[in-house]
Design an enzyme around this catalytic site. Sequence first.
Site, short mmCIF file in Angstrom:
data_model
loop_
_atom_site.label_atom_id
_atom_site.label_comp_id
_atom_site.label_asym_id
_atom_site.label_seq_id
_atom_site.Cartn_x
_atom_site.Cartn_y
_atom_site.Cartn_z
CG ASP A 52 99.86 -28.70 -57.16
OD1 ASP A 52 100.02 -29.36 -58.21
OD2 ASP A 52 100.30 -27.55 -57.00
CE1 TYR A 129 92.58 -24.32 -58.38
CE2 TYR A 129 92.69 -23.03 -60.41
CZ TYR A 129 92.91 -24.21 -59.73
OH TYR A 129 93.46 -25.28 -60.38
#
Length: 328
Positions: A52, A129
């Site tokens: 994003d 992540y």
Amino acid sequence: MRLDISYDGTNFSGWGSQPNLRTVQGELEHALAVILRKYGEPPVLTVAGRTDAGVHARGQVAHVDLNPAQIAKLQKHRGGPGAPQNQAPAALARRLNGLAGLDSDVWVTDASWAPEGFDARFSAIWRRYEYRVADAAAPRNPLVRNHTVWHHAKLDLAAMQLAAFSLVGLHDWASYCKPRPGSTTIRELQEFSWQRLDDGVLVAHIKADAFCHSMVRALVGACVAVGEGKLGIESLAVLRDQLERTSDFKVMPAKGLIFAEVGYPEDHEMEDRAELTRRRRGVVVWDDRITAMRHAEGQAILAAREKEAEEFARGASEGLLTEHPPVD
């Protein structure tokens, strides 16, 4: 061809190309079009994980398909007849980084020939992540302000660690995702842990076979709520099993999130893994088109996912669906 990519997401509107917005994919594909402009259609990138706006990457992976003329262009001799021939992947990385400039916020860290059947997205078996939070116990470092969220309260690391561990496993994560039409929210969260670095910053390490939209930032936000004492350790699994979005915690800002690493199987398993993942995600391939198909709801999905995971572990792989997909 496989490309390993790093970028600072601060000034990007995410990975995916969007009209009139600066994106990582848009910048790289524009550079590819410039480099190979006389040698056929401009190449298009397929990425391991779409990030994003504001999200960073240290270990992003993409692949690009080149035609023979484009490969020949990259392998041209330079420096006269006696000069060694450039390898196409190295030449492409060098050209892309040259166009980006030495102070660029996107960089191709490596390029290589991909194994047969490799798909940066569907061949992946896990993504990892990291998320960085500087709580009230950590000093504020302006030099990393674009990659670390500053939190006003002191956080209980032990409680956050227990809460994170309680979520690991194969589950429906609808409570922690923004739903997308035609997409399943079933995912296997393989690892979730927290640590405090020497500089005082708290870092979450999160690994899964794949992530649905906003899942990582929602998981981190839930753990931060536990660390503040606003939620109990056991609350996160209870909220997960309710299968609906909640306002009991806040989704964390994008800037603390880093796409760290992608895992792939052995080279000879790449194609089978990609085919299995497409089936599992409800994706049909026909004449180079990929069409998302809506999954059924409930436990039927979970049971099918578990069965397919067992089949893959035994080395089994079914063929792709061959029914022609509907054309919108």
